[in-house]
Scaffold this active site. Structure first.
Site, mmCIF file in Angstrom:
data_model
loop_
_atom_site.group_PDB
_atom_site.id
_atom_site.type_symbol
_atom_site.label_atom_id
_atom_site.label_comp_id
_atom_site.label_asym_id
_atom_site.label_seq_id
_atom_site.Cartn_x
_atom_site.Cartn_y
_atom_site.Cartn_z
ATOM 1 C CG ASP A 58 -4.402 5.815 0.802
ATOM 2 O OD1 ASP A 58 -5.319 4.996 0.971
ATOM 3 O OD2 ASP A 58 -4.308 6.873 1.447
ATOM 4 C CG HIS A 66 -9.129 -0.995 4.402
ATOM 5 N ND1 HIS A 66 -8.875 -1.047 3.050
ATOM 6 C CD2 HIS A 66 -8.700 0.209 4.825
ATOM 7 C CE1 HIS A 66 -8.300 0.090 2.678
ATOM 8 N NE2 HIS A 66 -8.182 0.872 3.730
ATOM 9 C CG ASP A 67 -11.448 2.556 3.425
ATOM 10 O OD1 ASP A 67 -10.959 2.476 4.564
ATOM 11 O OD2 ASP A 67 -10.840 3.023 2.443
ATOM 12 C CD GLU A 119 -8.846 4.915 -1.681
ATOM 13 O OE1 GLU A 119 -9.775 4.628 -0.936
ATOM 14 O OE2 GLU A 119 -7.862 5.580 -1.304
ATOM 15 C CG ASP A 133 -2.276 0.488 0.990
ATOM 16 O OD1 ASP A 133 -2.389 1.550 0.365
ATOM 17 O OD2 ASP A 133 -3.243 -0.175 1.415
HETATM 18 O O1 ISL Z 1 -13.734 5.378 3.678
HETATM 19 C C1 ISL Z 1 -14.108 6.092 2.781
HETATM 20 C C2 ISL Z 1 -15.337 5.848 2.072
HETATM 21 O O2 ISL Z 1 -16.025 4.840 2.646
HETATM 22 C C3 ISL Z 1 -13.334 7.212 2.282
HETATM 23 O O3 ISL Z 1 -13.738 8.415 2.757
HETATM 24 C C4 ISL Z 1 -11.868 6.964 2.476
HETATM 25 O O4 ISL Z 1 -11.367 7.685 3.536
HETATM 26 C C5 ISL Z 1 -11.184 7.320 1.202
HETATM 27 O O5 ISL Z 1 -11.666 6.451 0.246
HETATM 28 C C6 ISL Z 1 -9.679 7.186 1.288
HETATM 29 O O6 ISL Z 1 -9.301 5.932 1.766
HETATM 30 C C7 ISL Z 1 -7.959 5.629 1.908
HETATM 31 O O7 ISL Z 1 -7.206 6.679 2.499
HETATM 32 C C8 ISL Z 1 -7.520 6.988 3.846
HETATM 33 C C9 ISL Z 1 -7.606 5.768 4.750
HETATM 34 O O8 ISL Z 1 -8.207 6.121 5.948
HETATM 35 C C10 ISL Z 1 -8.392 4.648 4.113
HETATM 36 O O9 ISL Z 1 -8.390 3.508 4.916
HETATM 37 C C11 ISL Z 1 -7.784 4.396 2.764
HETATM 38 O O10 ISL Z 1 -8.355 3.291 2.109
HETATM 39 C C12 ISL Z 1 -6.433 7.905 4.317
HETATM 40 O O11 ISL Z 1 -5.184 7.331 4.073
#
Ligand code: ISL
Ligand code: CA
Length: 543
Positions: A198, A320-321, A251, A97
Site C-alpha cells: 500500500d 477497490h478505490d 501501489e 496487503d
Molecule cells: O483512492 C484514491 C484514488 O482514487 C487514492 O487517493 C488512494 O487513497 C490512494 O491511492 C491510496 O490507496 C491505498 O491506501 C489508502 C486506502 O484508503 C486505499 O484503499 C488504498 O488502496 C490508505 O491506506
C-alpha cells in the site's frame, strides 16, 4: 527462481463485499473459501487479498491494529490458515496487503507512543506546533483537511497522510523497519506468496517543510518516491523477500515513469511491478473529482508510455478505490455487455500481469446510490465535508463525488438474482445494486456469450500465447474513438488489437495493415474488413 507471477492472472478480493456466510451482512474468509472454485474456473492463479487483519475499520481495514491477527468480522486465524491450504490445493497463490505507511491509532505501538517518554514515541511522527501555534506545516491529508492531528495529552501533533485514525509510521526509525520485516516473515511463513504494498513510495518523508500550494494533497513533494523509500525497499528485499519464492506489487501514488523505472528495475531489487494511475486519469483533471473529456487517443498515449517504458507492468482497470470500468470508460447502458467485453480485451492483451477486481468479470457497474447518506467511504465523506467548507452547493458536490467515489466498486458481489444477491442472507453492510436481478454470476455462468465466459476465453487465450504474454507492445493506430496496437515476437508471431471506445461505428484505414485472422472478438464476426461496430473489440493474428 521462475517468474510465475508473469504467467498468472491476479484476482483481487475485497473481503467485506465478496461472500458472507454467517448472515451478518459482511463478507468473510469462509465465504472466500466457498468461492475458490469459481476463481479457479475463471482462470486466475493468484489472489490479492485486501486487508483481513484486526482493524477498527476506519478505512475498511487499511487501518491495522494488529498485523498478526484477523479481523473477527472476517473470521479467525484458523480460517485464514484453511484459506491458504484450500487455495494451495487448487494451485492458487495468495498475496496479502501490506499496509505499512501507517497503522491504526488503536495499534498498541501508537497507544504507547502517545506517552512522550515511551520507547514507542519515535515509531510515529510527532512534532510540536509551529511558532504561531498552528500545525507543524501546511500538509493536507488524502482525505481532506490538515495532515496533522493535535494530541492534547502530550501537547504535540502527529502526522496522518490519510485519516486521523491512520497515523504515519516513522521510517527514520530503524526499529520500525525491523518490525515490518518481522511482519513480512510472519505472513510469508504462513503461506503468503508475496505482498501488494500500500502507498509504498510514500513511506519515507525526507523533510517536514511546507508544501507547494495546491488544490489538494499539499506537501507530497516531500514524501513521494524519496531516496529513503528506495533504500528501505531494497533492505526489505535483501533481508526478507529474497529468501522466499514470492513477488511484490507496489501501489505507487503520484508516480512518474522515471521513479517507476527505479522502483521496478530488476537490478535494484525493490518491487517486481507497480500500480500507477495515469491510465485511469485521462478523463480527470488534477483531482479525480473534476472530469474532462475522454479520448482513446489520450488513453493509447498513456498506455504506450508505460508499456514501452517499463519492462513489466501491473495491468489493471479496476480496484477497490476506482469506479467500475464499464461505467468509467465503457457504456453501462445500451452497450453494457459489449463494452465490458471490449475492456476485458484491453486488460488481457497488454504486456504485464493482469489484475481483475471482484465483480469486474461479470461487468458490475457503479453503485446506484442516490444520496451521500448511502456512502460509507471515509474519503468521499471527507471530501464532501471539505467541499462544504468552500460553500460548494450540495447538487454540485454530488455531481462530482457520485461518479468517482470509491464505494462504486465496493458494493457486494452480485452472485445471483435473489434478495441479498447471493452475497448475504442478512442486511448488507453497503447497498447492493438493484441491477443484480439482471447482472449476476449465476445468470452468466453457463451462458456462452456472457461477459464471464468472455473473460474465461481471453484468459485462456493469453495463457496459451507467448506473444500475448511477452510480446513487445507498439501502438498502431488511433483516433478520438478507436485505438489499435500490436503485440509482437519478431520472426514468430504478431497480434493486432483493435478497440472501439464509442457508441458509434468506426473504420480503420487499410493502409495501416490492420488485416489478419480474427482470433477473438466481442461480436459475431469471422473476418475483419476495416469496419468496427460500436464498442467492438477485434484481436487479429497478423502473422
Ligand atoms: O483512492 C484514491 C484514488 O482514487 C487514492 O487517493 C488512494 O487513497 C490512494 O491511492 C491510496 O490507496 C491505498 O491506501 C489508502 C486506502 O484508503 C486505499 O484503499 C488504498 O488502496 C490508505 O491506506
Ligand atoms: Ca459474515
Amino acid at each position: 527462481m521462475s517468474q510465475w507471477w508473469k504467467e498468472r492472472v491476479v484476482y483481487q478480493i475485497y473481503p467485506r463485499s465478496f461472500q458472507d456466510t454467517n448472515g451478518d451482512g459482511i463478507g468473510d474468509i469462509p465465504g472466500i473459501i466457498s468461492r475458490l472454485d469459481e476463481i479457479k474456473e475463471l482462470g486466475a492463479g493468484i489472489i490479492w487479498l485486501s486487508p483481513v487483519f484486526k482493524s477498527p475499520d476506519a478505512d475498511n481495514g487499511y487501518d491495522i491494529s494488529d498485523y498478526r491477527d484477523i479481523n473477527p468480522k472476517f473470521g479467525t486465524m484458523a480460517d485464514m490458515e484453511q484459506l491458504f491450504a484450500e487455495a494451495a490445493k487448487r494451485d492458487i497463490k495468495i498475496i496479502m496487503d501490506l499496509v505499512i505507511n501507517h497503522t491504526s491509532d488503536e495499534h498498541d505501538w501508537f497507544i504507547k507512543s502517545r506517552e512522550k517518554d515511551s520507547p514507542y514515541r519515535d515509531y510515529y511522527i510527532w512534532k510540536p506546533a509551529n511558532q504561531d501555534g498552528k500545525p507543524p506545516n501546511n500538509w493536507t491529508s488524502f482525505f481532506g483537511g490538515s495532515a496533522w492531528k493535535f494530541d492534547p495529552r502530550s501537547g504535540e501533533y502527529y502526522l496522518h497522510l490519510f485519516n486521523e485514525k491512520q497515523p504515519d509510521l516513522n521510517y527514520r526509525n530503524p526499529k520500525v523497519i525491523e518490525e515490518v520485516k518481522d511482519i513480512m516473515h510472519f505472513w510469508l511463513k504462513k503461506g503468503a506468496a508475496g505482498f501488494r504494498c500500500d502507498v509504498i513510495n510514500l513511506i519515507f518523508k525526507s523533510s517536514y517543510a511546507d508544501g507547494k500550494r495546491r488544490l489538494a494533497i499539499q506537501g507530497r513533494e516531500h514524501y513521494t518516491s524519496q531516496e529513503g523509500s528506495h533504500r528501505i525497499l531494497q533492505e526489505l528485499n535483501r533481508h526478507v523477500l529474497s529468501q522466499y519464492d514470492c513477488f511484490t506489487v507496489g501501489e505507487a501514488a503520484f508516480v512518474d515513469l522515471h521513479d517507476a523505472k527505479l522502483l521496478c528495475d530488476p537490478d535494484r531489487k525493490e518491487l517486481d511491478m507497480l500500480f500507477y494511475f495515469d491510465h485511469l486519469n485521462v478523463d480527470r483533471r488534477i483531482e479525480k473529482y473534476i472530469s474532462k473529456k475522454f479520448s482513446a487517443k489520450k488513453l493509447l498515449a498513456v498506455i504506450t508510455k508505460w508499456q514501452q517504458g517499463l519492462d513489466w507492468n501491473a495491468v489493471y482497470l479496476e480496484n477497490h478505490d476506482q469506479p467500475r470500468i464499464v461505467s468509467h470508460y465503457g457504456n453501462d447502458g445500451e452497450y453494457w455487455e459489449r463494452s465490458a467485453k471490449m475492456l476485458a480485451t484491453l486488460l488481457l492483451t497488454l504486456r504485464g500481469t493482469p489484475y481483475i477486481y471482484q465483480g469486474q468479470e461479470i461487468g458490475m457497474t457503479n453503485f446506484d446510490y442516490t444520496s451521500m447518506s448511502e456512502l460509507n467511504d471515509v474519503e468521499a465523506i471527507g471530501v464532501d465535508k471539505m467541499m462544504r467548507k468552500f460553500h460548494i452547493p450540495a447538487s454540485l458536490r454530488w455531481k462530482m463525488i457520485a461518479p468517482s467515489a470509491r464505494d462504486n466498486s465496493r458494493t457486494p458481489v452480485q452472485w445471483s438474482a435473489e434478495d441479498g444477491a447471493g452475497f448475504t442472507k442478512g442486511t448488507p453492510w453497503l447497498g447492493i445494486n438493484k441491477n443484480h436481478t439482471k447482472i449476476n454470476y449465476e445468470e452468466q455462468k453457463n451462458r456462452e456469450d456472457s461477459i464471464l465466459s468472455y473473460y474465461k476465453e481471453m484468459i485462456k487465450l493469453r495463457a496459451g500465447s507467448e506473444t500475448l504474454k511477452y510480446g513487445d507492445f507498439a501502438p498502431v493506430y488511433c483516433t478520438k474513438q478507436v485505438m489499435a496496437y500490436s503485440r509482437t515476437i519478431i520472426g514468430d508471431e504478431q497480434y493486432v488489437v483493435i478497440l472501439n471506445f464509442s457508441d458509434k461505428s468506426a473504420s480503420t484505414p487499410l493502409e495501416n495493415n490492420l488485416v489478419g485472422k480474427v482470433i477473438a472478438t466481442n461480436t459475431n464476426r469471422t473476418d475483419y474488413n476495416g469496419e468496427l461496430a460500436p464498442w467492438e473489440a477485434v484481436v487479429l493474428k497478423v502473422w
